[in-house]
Design a protein around this motif. Structure first.
Motif, short mmCIF file in Angstrom:
data_model
loop_
_atom_site.label_atom_id
_atom_site.label_comp_id
_atom_site.label_asym_id
_atom_site.label_seq_id
_atom_site.Cartn_x
_atom_site.Cartn_y
_atom_site.Cartn_z
N ILE A 1 -43.08 -41.00 -58.31
CA ILE A 1 -41.78 -41.66 -58.25
C ILE A 1 -41.25 -41.65 -56.81
O ILE A 1 -41.24 -40.61 -56.15
CB ILE A 1 -40.74 -40.98 -59.16
CG1 ILE A 1 -41.28 -40.85 -60.60
CG2 ILE A 1 -39.42 -41.74 -59.14
CD1 ILE A 1 -41.52 -42.17 -61.28
N VAL A 2 -40.84 -42.81 -56.33
CA VAL A 2 -40.21 -42.93 -55.02
C VAL A 2 -38.86 -43.62 -55.19
O VAL A 2 -38.73 -44.57 -55.97
CB VAL A 2 -41.10 -43.76 -54.06
CG1 VAL A 2 -40.32 -44.17 -52.82
CG2 VAL A 2 -42.32 -42.96 -53.64
N SER A 3 -37.85 -43.12 -54.49
CA SER A 3 -36.52 -43.73 -54.52
C SER A 3 -36.32 -44.62 -53.30
O SER A 3 -36.68 -44.24 -52.17
CB SER A 3 -35.44 -42.65 -54.54
OG SER A 3 -35.48 -41.90 -55.75
N GLY B 1 -33.18 -48.56 -56.15
CA GLY B 1 -33.47 -47.79 -57.35
C GLY B 1 -34.74 -46.98 -57.20
O GLY B 1 -35.23 -46.75 -56.10
N ARG B 2 -35.29 -46.56 -58.34
CA ARG B 2 -36.51 -45.76 -58.33
C ARG B 2 -37.72 -46.58 -58.77
O ARG B 2 -37.59 -47.49 -59.59
CB ARG B 2 -36.34 -44.53 -59.24
CG ARG B 2 -35.29 -43.55 -58.71
CD ARG B 2 -35.35 -42.24 -59.48
NE ARG B 2 -34.97 -42.42 -60.88
CZ ARG B 2 -35.17 -41.50 -61.83
NH1 ARG B 2 -35.77 -40.37 -61.54
NH2 ARG B 2 -34.78 -41.73 -63.07
N ILE C 1 -36.35 -46.88 -64.05
CA ILE C 1 -37.47 -46.74 -63.10
C ILE C 1 -38.30 -48.02 -63.14
O ILE C 1 -38.78 -48.43 -64.20
CB ILE C 1 -38.34 -45.52 -63.44
CG1 ILE C 1 -37.51 -44.24 -63.35
CG2 ILE C 1 -39.53 -45.45 -62.48
CD1 ILE C 1 -38.28 -42.99 -63.74
N ASN D 1 -36.35 -49.34 -46.09
CA ASN D 1 -36.90 -48.51 -47.15
C ASN D 1 -38.26 -47.89 -46.89
O ASN D 1 -38.67 -46.99 -47.62
CB ASN D 1 -37.02 -49.35 -48.43
CG ASN D 1 -35.69 -49.80 -48.97
OD1 ASN D 1 -34.93 -49.02 -49.56
ND2 ASN D 1 -35.37 -51.08 -48.78
N ASN E 1 -39.29 -44.11 -47.01
CA ASN E 1 -39.47 -43.40 -48.28
C ASN E 1 -40.93 -43.39 -48.73
O ASN E 1 -41.29 -42.64 -49.64
CB ASN E 1 -38.62 -44.07 -49.36
CG ASN E 1 -37.14 -43.96 -49.08
OD1 ASN E 1 -36.59 -42.89 -48.91
ND2 ASN E 1 -36.47 -45.11 -48.99
#
Length: 567
Positions: free
Chosen positions: A5-7, A11-12, A56, A174, A177
């Motif tokens: 999972i990456v935010s 969102g995720r 997600i 982004n 991340n």
């Protein structure tokens, strides 16, 4: 495979662990949206920033291709959620930041076809290096390049290029991340993707979004890389009687995708007309009227001569037999006899289409230069391939490099890809007499077992003694298409992949493809060109060597033709 999972800002996202072709680990996140779905009143418009989502996002599934149709193929792709990207990274930040170089890829397809799908652009080769790879989906054809005259309608053109800019902005916000460094972004692309990069380099709207560029077989100066105002073209193909752009736009925004794609096919966008030097294609990049959101509102050559293009390190080049692509286009449809084809090689920007005497004179000079005293025939088809490649690709690419060198300060690295080997997938399509069989098998590569079937068929159906690397042949040495069989460590194919991947990722990391001598790269030091004669060309073959500009005489011929015939 284990979920990861990456935010991000919106969102995720759930991704997964995968393995590169050597067995090393990397992470994949696919189908990530970077702008709102371009549907309804947003169809044909510049992309709109994405709103946050809840839950997600499933990044283990690829997003849809943008709708496209050429020849008699069925319409493929979906308009909804087609503005997305695939992201692949060697490592993710956990307890401390990771800053790996970012490589953003823009696919080719003549601004009419293409997607970021892994059937062609698999990350397993490039992800052997510590980079973050981003492969962007953008609109093509009429959806990406409808261009209207009326400023009040807000459809000036270049929506597909603006999609790319929107994706680059998303990356800036982004990519950290995913372990990427937003201050070290290299944008690279092939064919129309390369021409796109040239346009991005000319626009003040892209300042700071990327820091290095690799242009593979494409330039804004290639005849096929320019479009035109096209409301009446598409209206006529749709069967509309209207000439009012406002009414046309309303109808087009309400039309079904299938009807739009069928109409697009009727507007001279089928092969081989898409790549005729003699026509300005209906759908492609345009010079916009002046407005606040304009990506390009001046002539590219004037921008370059003024020195206002971005001053960043650039790799650019071409394949040794770009023109073999002509064999592919003519095998898919009926075309005039070869002896009558030279008029279609006269560039549209000479503006002599209504001057039969000049056309006849130009055809005579072209025939003498490429065919000499021999007949224009199938037996001499290799001469036509060279001609097609020179005016369709080589001349514009070398013109671009010369202008970068003459009016810029950043280093320009020139290459020639001449490697011939088992991974030259596109050459197999160009030389076969059964292109539809191979294409069908290639598309079916997503079905287990079909990749081996494609490889088997390509060996059986491909037959040519013509020497050279075809247009797009380098792609299957950078990306793993599904049709490629597994590469054995230490094999011939393995060495070819390693060479190209190392050159490209070195450039992304250091701004220099050969920062030091490397046995893998045959201990060659590839330096920037020293003058507008474009010396120091890196020939990428089974071994890497530095050569002179062997193509300079052919480029000079077209320079002279432009001086003598351009109105």
């Amino acid at each position: 495979m284990e979920d990861v999972i990456v935010s991000v800002e919106n969102g995720r996202i759930a991704g997964q662990k995968e393995k590169d072709y050597k067995g090393g680990k990397f992470y994949s996140f696919c189908g990530i949206p970077y702008a709102k779905a371009p549907v309804g009143h947003l169809r044909f418009k510049a992309p709109v920033p994405l709103e946050p989502w809840t839950g997600i996002w499933n990044g283990k599934k690829e997003g849809p291709a943008c709708p496209a149709k050429m020849q008699t193929c069925l319409t493929i792709g979906k308009e909804d959620n087609c503005l997305h990207m695939n992201i692949f990274t060697k490592e993710l930040p956990k307890h401390q930041p990771v800053k790996n170089p970012v490589m953003v890829f823009l696919y080719g397809g003549g601004f009419m076809l293409g997607s970021n799908h892994r059937i062609i652009y698999g990350p397993e080769y490039l992800l052997t290096e510590n980079i973050v790879l981003v492969v962007v989906n953008y609109r093509i054809g009429v959806l990406g390049f409808l261009s209207l005259e009326d400023p009040s309608l807000d459809v000036p053109g270049n929506a597909g290029l603006k999609d790319q800019v929107s994706a680059l902005k998303w990356v800036q916000k982004n990519i950290h991340n995913f372990g990427g460094d937003p201050d070290n972004v290299t944008v690279f692309g092939e064919s129309a993707g390369s021409s796109s990069i040239h346009y991005l380099l000319l626009s003040p709207k892209t300042k700071g979004l990327f820091h290095k560029a690799i242009m593979q077989s494409g330039s804004a100066f290639n005849p096929w890389a320019r479009g035109r105002r096209n409301a009446l073209d598409i209206a006529k193909a749709m069967g509309y009687k209207d000439t009012d752009e406002k009414i046309i736009l309303q109808k087009l925004q309400n039309a079904s995708i299938r009807s739009l794609m069928d109409a697009q096919y009727m507007t001279d966008c089928c092969l081989p007309k898409t790549f005729d030097a003699a026509q300005v294609r209906p759908f492609g990049p345009v010079i916009e009227y002046s407005h606040p959101g304009a990506l390009l509102s001046e002539d590219p050559e004037e921008i370059m001569k003024s020195g206002r293009c971005h001053q960043i390190p650039i790799i650019m080049g071409f394949n040794s037999l770009e023109g073999l692509f002509y064999g592919f286009t003519r095998s898919l449809t009926s075309v005039p006899p070869l002896s009558q084809s030279l008029e279609r090689d006269i560039p549209y920007d000479w503006n002599i289409s209504q001057k039969p005497g000049l056309i006849q004179d130009a055809v005579k000079k072209i025939k003498e230069f490429y065919f000499g005293d021999t007949d224009i025939s199938e037996e001499n088809i290799a001469f036509k391939y060279k001609l097609f490649g020179d005016i369709g690709f080589l001349h514009g690419i070398q013109k671009t490099a010369r202008l970068f060198k003459l009016h810029g300060t950043a280093p320009i690295y020139m290459y020639r890809f001449s490697l011939e080997g088992p991974l030259n997938t596109f050459k197999k399509l160009c030389v076969t007499n059964h292109p539809y069989i191979l294409l069908t098998t290639l598309v079916l590569g997503i079905i287990p077992g079909c990749s081996r079937f494609f490889t088997f068929l390509s060996r059986k159906l491909s037959d040519s003694d013509i020497v050279g690397a075809a247009h797009a042949d380098e792609i299957s040495h950078l990306f793993k298409p599904l049709v490629n069989l597994p590469i054995v460590e230490g094999s011939e194919e393995d060495s070819y992949v390693k060479k190209l991947v190392k050159l490209w990722t070195n450039f992304a990391k250091f701004g220099n493809p050969t920062p030091k001598e490397d046995v893998m790269l045959d201990n060659v030091i590839w330096e920037p060109v020293k003058s507008d004669r474009l010396d120091n060309i890196c020939d990428i073959n089974k071994t890497v060597t530095i050569t002179e500009n062997f193509e300079s005489g052919r480029v000079a011929f077209w320079d002279n033709m432009y001086r003598n015939f351009s109105a």
